[in-house]
Design a protein around this motif. Structure first.
Motif, PDB file in Angstrom:
ATOM      1  N   MET A  25      39.575  54.714  39.377  1.00 39.09           N
ATOM      2  CA  MET A  25      38.469  53.879  39.871  1.00 39.09           C
ATOM      3  C   MET A  25      38.950  52.964  40.981  1.00 39.09           C
ATOM      4  SD  MET A  25      36.249  51.050  37.785  1.00 39.09           S
ATOM      5  CE  MET A  25      35.324  49.814  38.703  1.00 39.09           C
ATOM      6  N   LEU A  26      38.103  52.815  42.012  1.00 38.56           N
ATOM      7  CA  LEU A  26      38.415  51.885  43.087  1.00 38.56           C
ATOM      8  C   LEU A  26      37.843  50.505  42.746  1.00 38.56           C
ATOM      9  CD1 LEU A  26      37.711  54.003  46.304  1.00 38.56           C
ATOM     10  CD2 LEU A  26      39.901  53.557  45.186  1.00 38.56           C
ATOM     11  N   PRO A  27      38.579  49.445  43.023  1.00 38.43           N
ATOM     12  CA  PRO A  27      38.087  48.110  42.696  1.00 38.43           C
ATOM     13  C   PRO A  27      37.065  47.626  43.712  1.00 38.43           C
ATOM     14  CG  PRO A  27      40.201  47.957  43.802  1.00 38.43           C
ATOM     15  CD  PRO A  27      39.931  49.431  43.616  1.00 38.43           C
ATOM     16  N   THR A  28      36.184  46.766  43.267  1.00 36.67           N
ATOM     17  CA  THR A  28      35.357  45.970  44.168  1.00 36.67           C
ATOM     18  C   THR A  28      36.034  44.615  44.291  1.00 36.67           C
ATOM     19  OG1 THR A  28      34.031  45.074  42.363  1.00 36.67           O
ATOM     20  CG2 THR A  28      33.277  47.152  43.366  1.00 36.67           C
ATOM     21  N   LEU A  29      35.551  43.788  45.195  1.00 40.51           N
ATOM     22  CA  LEU A  29      36.107  42.439  45.315  1.00 40.51           C
ATOM     23  C   LEU A  29      35.917  41.677  44.000  1.00 40.51           C
ATOM     24  CD1 LEU A  29      37.392  40.170  46.938  1.00 40.51           C
ATOM     25  CD2 LEU A  29      35.139  39.655  47.916  1.00 40.51           C
ATOM     26  N   ASP A  37      45.243  48.485  30.531  1.00 38.92           N
ATOM     27  CA  ASP A  37      44.211  47.598  29.995  1.00 38.92           C
ATOM     28  C   ASP A  37      43.146  47.246  31.028  1.00 38.92           C
ATOM     29  OD1 ASP A  37      45.638  47.642  27.666  1.00 38.92           O
ATOM     30  OD2 ASP A  37      46.470  45.627  27.866  1.00 38.92           O
ATOM     31  N   ASN A  38      43.485  47.336  32.298  1.00 34.27           N
ATOM     32  CA  ASN A  38      42.550  46.951  33.368  1.00 34.27           C
ATOM     33  C   ASN A  38      42.186  48.114  34.279  1.00 34.27           C
ATOM     34  OD1 ASN A  38      42.475  43.863  33.000  1.00 34.27           O
ATOM     35  ND2 ASN A  38      44.664  44.300  33.050  1.00 34.27           N
ATOM     36  N   GLU A  39      42.443  49.325  33.802  1.00 33.46           N
ATOM     37  CA  GLU A  39      42.185  50.508  34.626  1.00 33.46           C
ATOM     38  C   GLU A  39      40.714  50.617  34.998  1.00 33.46           C
ATOM     39  OE1 GLU A  39      43.120  55.332  34.451  1.00 33.46           O
ATOM     40  OE2 GLU A  39      43.938  53.984  32.925  1.00 33.46           O
ATOM     41  N   HIS A  40      39.839  50.214  34.074  1.00 36.18           N
ATOM     42  CA  HIS A  40      38.393  50.307  34.329  1.00 36.18           C
ATOM     43  C   HIS A  40      37.944  49.354  35.442  1.00 36.18           C
ATOM     44  CE1 HIS A  40      38.858  46.895  31.654  1.00 36.18           C
ATOM     45  NE2 HIS A  40      37.628  46.502  31.916  1.00 36.18           N
ATOM     46  N   LEU A  41      38.798  48.388  35.786  1.00 37.67           N
ATOM     47  CA  LEU A  41      38.468  47.441  36.856  1.00 37.67           C
ATOM     48  C   LEU A  41      39.134  47.818  38.190  1.00 37.67           C
ATOM     49  CD1 LEU A  41      38.840  44.090  34.866  1.00 37.67           C
ATOM     50  CD2 LEU A  41      36.708  45.204  35.568  1.00 37.67           C
ATOM     51  N   GLY A  42      39.939  48.886  38.156  1.00 42.93           N
ATOM     52  CA  GLY A  42      40.578  49.338  39.386  1.00 42.93           C
ATOM     53  C   GLY A  42      42.023  48.911  39.548  1.00 42.93           C
ATOM     54  N   SER A  43      42.713  48.616  38.433  1.00 49.04           N
ATOM     55  CA  SER A  43      44.080  48.082  38.509  1.00 49.04           C
ATOM     56  C   SER A  43      45.056  49.002  39.236  1.00 49.04           C
ATOM     57  CB  SER A  43      44.611  47.800  37.104  1.00 49.04           C
ATOM     58  OG  SER A  43      44.621  48.992  36.319  1.00 49.04           O
ATOM     59  N   LEU A  44      44.851  50.316  39.129  1.00 52.21           N
ATOM     60  CA  LEU A  44      45.782  51.255  39.750  1.00 52.21           C
ATOM     61  C   LEU A  44      45.618  51.326  41.268  1.00 52.21           C
ATOM     62  CD1 LEU A  44      45.631  54.159  37.139  1.00 52.21           C
ATOM     63  CD2 LEU A  44      47.585  52.650  37.587  1.00 52.21           C
ATOM     64  N   ASN A  45      44.622  50.649  41.785  1.00 53.18           N
ATOM     65  CA  ASN A  45      44.389  50.649  43.227  1.00 53.18           C
ATOM     66  C   ASN A  45      44.426  49.245  43.818  1.00 53.18           C
ATOM     67  OD1 ASN A  45      43.669  53.450  44.447  1.00 53.18           O
ATOM     68  ND2 ASN A  45      42.646  53.431  42.456  1.00 53.18           N
ATOM     69  N   LEU A  46      45.281  48.401  43.268  1.00 56.88           N
ATOM     70  CA  LEU A  46      45.385  47.031  43.783  1.00 56.88           C
ATOM     71  C   LEU A  46      46.707  46.776  44.488  1.00 56.88           C
ATOM     72  CD1 LEU A  46      43.714  44.471  41.375  1.00 56.88           C
ATOM     73  CD2 LEU A  46      42.918  45.369  43.543  1.00 56.88           C
ATOM     74  N   ARG A  47      47.429  47.805  44.848  1.00 51.00           N
ATOM     75  CA  ARG A  47      48.700  47.624  45.543  1.00 51.00           C
ATOM     76  C   ARG A  47      48.451  47.362  47.027  1.00 51.00           C
ATOM     77  NH1 ARG A  47      52.715  51.659  47.866  1.00 51.00           N
ATOM     78  NH2 ARG A  47      54.750  50.667  47.748  1.00 51.00           N
ATOM     79  N   GLY A  48      48.216  46.113  47.364  1.00 53.08           N
ATOM     80  CA  GLY A  48      48.002  45.765  48.762  1.00 53.08           C
ATOM     81  C   GLY A  48      46.596  46.007  49.272  1.00 53.08           C
ATOM     82  N   THR A  49      45.668  46.284  48.376  1.00 49.79           N
ATOM     83  CA  THR A  49      44.279  46.473  48.808  1.00 49.79           C
ATOM     84  C   THR A  49      43.719  45.153  49.328  1.00 49.79           C
ATOM     85  OG1 THR A  49      43.802  48.357  47.381  1.00 49.79           O
ATOM     86  CG2 THR A  49      41.939  46.970  47.988  1.00 49.79           C
ATOM     87  N   ALA A  50      43.022  45.226  50.455  1.00 45.86           N
ATOM     88  CA  ALA A  50      42.490  44.024  51.104  1.00 45.86           C
ATOM     89  C   ALA A  50      40.966  44.095  51.178  1.00 45.86           C
ATOM     90  CB  ALA A  50      43.077  43.885  52.506  1.00 45.86           C
TER      91      ALA A  50
END
Length: 364
Positions: free
Chosen positions: A1-5, A45-58
């Motif tokens: 999942m991709l995170p939103t702000l 635990d936070n995968e549903h919120l997009g945790s795997l796509n927070l490496r430097g996401t702006a």
């Protein structure tokens, strides 16, 4: 999942291993998300919120998102990569380049260049210089964004040596992601685009798993490989590279402590399947303790830096109040929160530099 702000901010709110910082770049305000000293459970635990796509996401203030690479792990490091591979299976791989991630962002036809966590690092400035002197690279990056794609590069330079030494200076295309779906475009499509614009790119190869293991065990002067199986990315590090970080030595508290500080603990965790189940569990528990202790020191240093800012960076006044603080130098010599974190790591390395001192640090 991709995170939103909103979901990215929620992760920061519920898990202090994740953090966000604001940067103003040419009139644009960015929220840049990242993480430090994490474990498997922090992501799961936070995968549903997009945790795997927070490496430097702006993100911009309006919520527009600029993704980077997703988080992927070493083979057998944790349940994400705990699948079996048969020796005869053919695996797609790309040599892992030992440089710094470069993440270009295009807004209003301007190319802004970010490293993993900031627009203001030495690496981002160097990469920006390289890109700007190559018209084919600027045209390529803008063309990608017109197609809602983000190209991701690795900076190599004699001025930016990590472990492996490179004689040339370049930004090498690693992959291209769809900005809206997060999907990586096929290698053939990436290669076609790269050749059209004469862009240097990471080559791929196909080998049996047995052949890859032989290379990993014997090759020198390469970090390893990024492999893909059933659309799952995972890393294989060479024994030569791991040995440079004392990962072939006895596993002790001081060794693990230093690997955490150097952000190399994932390399050790990936080798743990060779140990007994109890040993692996002991190491994973110790890593959690060290992560928490170091994170607390990071937050302490950041809070100290905030006090320094409140005093309008008045060094004399700050020294009168905090000169005896363990992390005083981490705050007083910094201009940004990133510098505070780096300074804190260096202080911990220098002052907690023996087996006995590590044990004392963990007990307190």
């Amino acid at each position: 999942m991709l995170p939103t702000l909103e979901s990215a901010k929620k992760i920061v709110e519920v898990n202090d291993k994740f953090y966000v910082k604001e940067e103003l770049v040419e009139g644009f305000k960015f929220f840049i998300f990242n993480y430090r000293l994490t474990s498997y459970s922090d992501f799961k635990d936070n995968e549903h919120l997009g945790s795997l796509n927070l490496r430097g996401t702006a993100f911009l203030e309006n919520g527009e998102r600029f993704i980077s690479f997703h988080k992927f792990f070493n083979y057998k490091e944790n349940p994400y990569t705990q699948f079996d591979i048969q020796e005869h299976e053919v695996i797609e791989s790309r040599q892992k380049i030992d440089g710094s991630l470069i993440h270009p962002i295009v807004i209003e036809d301007k190319i802004l260049v970010k490293s993993k966590s900031t627009f203001f690092s030495f690496q981002s400035e160097l990469a920006k210089t390289i890109i700007e002197r190559k018209p084919n690279y600027t045209a390529f990056i803008k063309d990608c964004y017109r197609q809602r794609l983000v190209p991701l590069f690795e900076l190599i330079s004699p001025k930016n040596q990590i472990v492996i030494s490179y004689s040339e200076e370049d930004v090498i295309l690693l992959n291209i992601r769809n900005l809206d779906t997060g999907e990586y475009i096929g290698f053939e499509d990436m290669e076609k685009l790269a050749k059209e614009y004469n862009i240097n790119y990471a080559k791929r190869s196909f080998s049996t798993y047995k052949e890859l293991l032989n290379i990993v065990q014997t090759a020198q002067n390469i970090e390893g490989f990024v492999c893909i199986k059933d659309n799952i990315f995972f890393k294989l590090k060479t024994h030569w590279y791991l040995s440079l970080h004392t990962l072939v030595s006895e596993i002790r508290e001081d060794v693990i402590f230093n690997l955490v500080l150097e952000d190399k603990i994932d390399d050790l965790l990936s080798s743990l399947p060779n140990f007994s189940g109890n040993k692996k569990q002991e190491v994973e528990e110790l890593v959690k303790v060290i992560n928490n202790k170091v994170n607390n020191k990071m937050k302490e240093a950041i809070n100290l830096f905030e006090r320094y800012k409140e005093l309008d960076f008045n060094r004399k006044e700050f020294a009168l109040q905090y000169s005896k603080h363990f992390l005083f130098s981490a705050a007083v010599t910094a201009k940004t929160a990133d510098e505070v974190e780096k300074n804190t790591i260096e202080i911990l390395k220098k002052r907690i530099n023996s087996y006995t001192k590590v044990l004392e640090f963990l007990k307190n």
